[in-house]
Design a protein around this motif. Structure first.
Motif, PDB file in Angstrom:
ATOM      1  N   LEU A  14     -30.774 -21.810  18.883  1.00  0.00           N
ATOM      2  CA  LEU A  14     -31.484 -22.138  17.647  1.00  0.00           C
ATOM      3  C   LEU A  14     -32.987 -22.167  17.870  1.00  0.00           C
ATOM      4  CD1 LEU A  14     -29.182 -24.928  16.152  1.00  0.00           C
ATOM      5  CD2 LEU A  14     -29.460 -22.576  15.346  1.00  0.00           C
ATOM      6  N   ARG A  15     -33.420 -22.699  19.002  1.00  0.00           N
ATOM      7  CA  ARG A  15     -34.856 -22.747  19.297  1.00  0.00           C
ATOM      8  C   ARG A  15     -35.432 -21.339  19.420  1.00  0.00           C
ATOM      9  NH1 ARG A  15     -33.519 -27.347  22.438  1.00  0.00           N
ATOM     10  NH2 ARG A  15     -33.248 -26.046  24.304  1.00  0.00           N
ATOM     11  N   ARG A  16     -34.644 -20.428  19.967  1.00  0.00           N
ATOM     12  CA  ARG A  16     -35.116 -19.051  20.097  1.00  0.00           C
ATOM     13  C   ARG A  16     -35.383 -18.428  18.735  1.00  0.00           C
ATOM     14  NH1 ARG A  16     -30.652 -17.589  23.085  1.00  0.00           N
ATOM     15  NH2 ARG A  16     -30.339 -15.866  21.640  1.00  0.00           N
ATOM     16  N   PHE A  17     -34.566 -18.782  17.752  1.00  0.00           N
ATOM     17  CA  PHE A  17     -34.696 -18.166  16.432  1.00  0.00           C
ATOM     18  C   PHE A  17     -35.724 -18.861  15.543  1.00  0.00           C
ATOM     19  CE2 PHE A  17     -30.681 -16.257  17.595  1.00  0.00           C
ATOM     20  CZ  PHE A  17     -30.767 -14.998  17.013  1.00  0.00           C
ATOM     21  N   LEU A  18     -36.162 -20.056  15.915  1.00  0.00           N
ATOM     22  CA  LEU A  18     -37.071 -20.799  15.047  1.00  0.00           C
ATOM     23  C   LEU A  18     -38.347 -20.039  14.694  1.00  0.00           C
ATOM     24  CD1 LEU A  18     -36.806 -24.528  16.231  1.00  0.00           C
ATOM     25  CD2 LEU A  18     -36.134 -23.545  14.032  1.00  0.00           C
ATOM     26  N   PRO A  19     -39.064 -19.422  15.664  1.00  0.00           N
ATOM     27  CA  PRO A  19     -40.282 -18.690  15.277  1.00  0.00           C
ATOM     28  C   PRO A  19     -40.007 -17.568  14.279  1.00  0.00           C
ATOM     29  CG  PRO A  19     -40.211 -19.034  17.661  1.00  0.00           C
ATOM     30  CD  PRO A  19     -38.873 -19.418  17.127  1.00  0.00           C
ATOM     31  N   LEU A  23     -41.322 -17.255  10.328  1.00  0.00           N
ATOM     32  CA  LEU A  23     -42.028 -16.098   9.770  1.00  0.00           C
ATOM     33  C   LEU A  23     -41.309 -15.562   8.536  1.00  0.00           C
ATOM     34  CD1 LEU A  23     -43.055 -14.181  13.027  1.00  0.00           C
ATOM     35  CD2 LEU A  23     -44.427 -15.737  11.630  1.00  0.00           C
ATOM     36  N   ALA A  24     -39.984 -15.529   8.592  1.00  0.00           N
ATOM     37  CA  ALA A  24     -39.213 -15.072   7.435  1.00  0.00           C
ATOM     38  C   ALA A  24     -39.388 -16.030   6.253  1.00  0.00           C
ATOM     39  CB  ALA A  24     -37.731 -14.950   7.806  1.00  0.00           C
ATOM     40  N   ALA A  25     -39.422 -17.331   6.530  1.00  0.00           N
ATOM     41  CA  ALA A  25     -39.620 -18.316   5.470  1.00  0.00           C
ATOM     42  C   ALA A  25     -41.003 -18.163   4.840  1.00  0.00           C
ATOM     43  CB  ALA A  25     -39.449 -19.732   6.033  1.00  0.00           C
ATOM     44  N   ILE A 112     -45.738 -11.785  15.923  1.00  0.00           N
ATOM     45  CA  ILE A 112     -44.419 -11.347  15.444  1.00  0.00           C
ATOM     46  C   ILE A 112     -43.661 -10.614  16.544  1.00  0.00           C
ATOM     47  CG2 ILE A 112     -45.204  -9.140  14.476  1.00  0.00           C
ATOM     48  CD1 ILE A 112     -43.222  -9.633  12.185  1.00  0.00           C
ATOM     49  N   PHE A 113     -44.376  -9.932  17.434  1.00  0.00           N
ATOM     50  CA  PHE A 113     -43.738  -9.283  18.592  1.00  0.00           C
ATOM     51  C   PHE A 113     -43.057 -10.327  19.471  1.00  0.00           C
ATOM     52  CE2 PHE A 113     -44.262  -8.302  23.137  1.00  0.00           C
ATOM     53  CZ  PHE A 113     -43.526  -7.132  23.236  1.00  0.00           C
ATOM     54  N   LEU A 114     -43.767 -11.409  19.773  1.00  0.00           N
ATOM     55  CA  LEU A 114     -43.198 -12.451  20.630  1.00  0.00           C
ATOM     56  C   LEU A 114     -42.033 -13.154  19.949  1.00  0.00           C
ATOM     57  CD1 LEU A 114     -46.472 -13.992  22.117  1.00  0.00           C
ATOM     58  CD2 LEU A 114     -44.769 -12.606  23.313  1.00  0.00           C
ATOM     59  N   ALA A 115     -42.161 -13.392  18.647  1.00  0.00           N
ATOM     60  CA  ALA A 115     -41.076 -14.054  17.919  1.00  0.00           C
ATOM     61  C   ALA A 115     -39.818 -13.198  17.932  1.00  0.00           C
ATOM     62  CB  ALA A 115     -41.509 -14.340  16.482  1.00  0.00           C
ATOM     63  N   ALA A 116     -39.978 -11.895  17.691  1.00  0.00           N
ATOM     64  CA  ALA A 116     -38.821 -10.999  17.675  1.00  0.00           C
ATOM     65  C   ALA A 116     -38.220 -10.850  19.067  1.00  0.00           C
ATOM     66  CB  ALA A 116     -39.232  -9.639  17.126  1.00  0.00           C
ATOM     67  N   ARG A 117     -39.076 -10.737  20.074  1.00  0.00           N
ATOM     68  CA  ARG A 117     -38.567 -10.583  21.432  1.00  0.00           C
ATOM     69  C   ARG A 117     -37.828 -11.828  21.890  1.00  0.00           C
ATOM     70  NH1 ARG A 117     -42.455  -9.417  26.578  1.00  0.00           N
ATOM     71  NH2 ARG A 117     -42.880 -11.645  26.311  1.00  0.00           N
ATOM     72  N   THR A 118     -38.354 -12.999  21.550  1.00  0.00           N
ATOM     73  CA  THR A 118     -37.707 -14.252  21.945  1.00  0.00           C
ATOM     74  C   THR A 118     -36.360 -14.421  21.261  1.00  0.00           C
ATOM     75  OG1 THR A 118     -39.860 -15.303  22.290  1.00  0.00           O
ATOM     76  CG2 THR A 118     -37.958 -16.755  22.000  1.00  0.00           C
ATOM     77  N   ALA A 119     -36.304 -14.087  19.972  1.00  0.00           N
ATOM     78  CA  ALA A 119     -35.085 -14.327  19.215  1.00  0.00           C
ATOM     79  C   ALA A 119     -34.008 -13.284  19.463  1.00  0.00           C
ATOM     80  CB  ALA A 119     -35.417 -14.381  17.719  1.00  0.00           C
TER      81      ALA A 119
END
Length: 244
Positions: A14-19, A23-25, A112-119
């Motif tokens: 869940l923490r991985r998807f939070l960023p 952004l989607a929100a 957004i690159f880091l958020a997508a890569r993390t999730a």
């Protein structure tokens, strides 16, 4: 092995998807609040005198606010990047407007690159089939050249070029440097156009947003893209088996 192992991993997932969820929100809230109606050249035309006066009195603060707004626009994949770039040129001039835009866009794209890569990056690579792995390997060997071309030439939407490298294993440093350098030509073209918006508005005309596709502008950009691909071509020929 205990029964609680899957549950133990759930908070980390869940923490991985939070960023990415944040952004989607933000993107959803932007449209839900109707803010897209204000990201137009008409808004700039109607408020240009007040904006110009505020920037003249608070230049440093205005520049900081502009960069933050541009970071948010790119990170949340909001529409209106072109209008924002024109606004930067109009308010800060070609040089400073272009530089502020390049920094803001690079930081937002990196977010957004880091958020997508993390999730999703690791998960997709773990489940990737042989075709995707082959694509990742090919892209990874020439990541800087490919990224530079994708940034120089607007073949794909900007937000898509922000996301795809996160799933193809592109190193962060390569992504940031290629993004920063690759968006400079196009950004300064539109910042220059924005710098002349005052005269265009006074004449009651609309700016030519297809300016970047004029041969005298697109030609040099395509030449830079070809130069960026030279290392790829060289590696292909260097690795090819020599004829017997």
């Amino acid at each position: 092995m205990t029964e609680t192992a899957p549950n133990d991993r759930r908070p980390g997932a869940l923490r991985r998807f939070l960023p990415l969820l944040a952004l989607a929100a933000g993107l959803g809230a932007f449209f839900a609040l109707g803010l897209d109606r204000y990201v137009t050249l008409d808004t700039l035309r109607d408020n240009r005198q007040a904006l110009s006066a505020w920037v003249a009195e608070n230049w440093a603060l205005a520049a900081f606010v502009y960069v933050l707004a541009y970071i948010a626009m790119v990170a949340f994949s909001l529409p209106g990047g072109l209008v924002a770039t024109l606004t930067g040129g109009f308010l800060f001039g070609t040089i400073f407007g272009g530089l502020l835009t390049v920094f803001g866009a690079t930081i937002g794209a990196t977010a957004i690159f880091l958020a997508a890569r993390t999730a999703l990056g690791e998960t997709l690579r773990e489940k990737a089939g042989p075709k995707l792995r082959k694509l990742e390997d090919g892209f990874g060997k020439n990541a800087f050249s490919y990224m530079l071309v994708l940034r120089l030439v607007p073949i794909f939407p900007f937000f898509l070029v922000n996301l795809a490298p996160a799933f193809l294993g592109v190193p962060l440093r390569t992504y940031v440097v290629a993004t920063f350098l690759g968006i400079i030509p196009g950004t300064f073209v539109f910042a220059s156009l924005g710098n002349g918006l005052g005269a265009i508005f006074d004449a009651g005309r609309d700016p030519d947003l297809g300016l970047i596709f004029e041969p005298e502008i697109l030609g040099p950009i395509l030449a830079l893209a070809l130069l960026a691909l030279l290392p790829v071509v060289y590696r292909r020929f260097a690795s090819a088996p020599s004829p017997e």
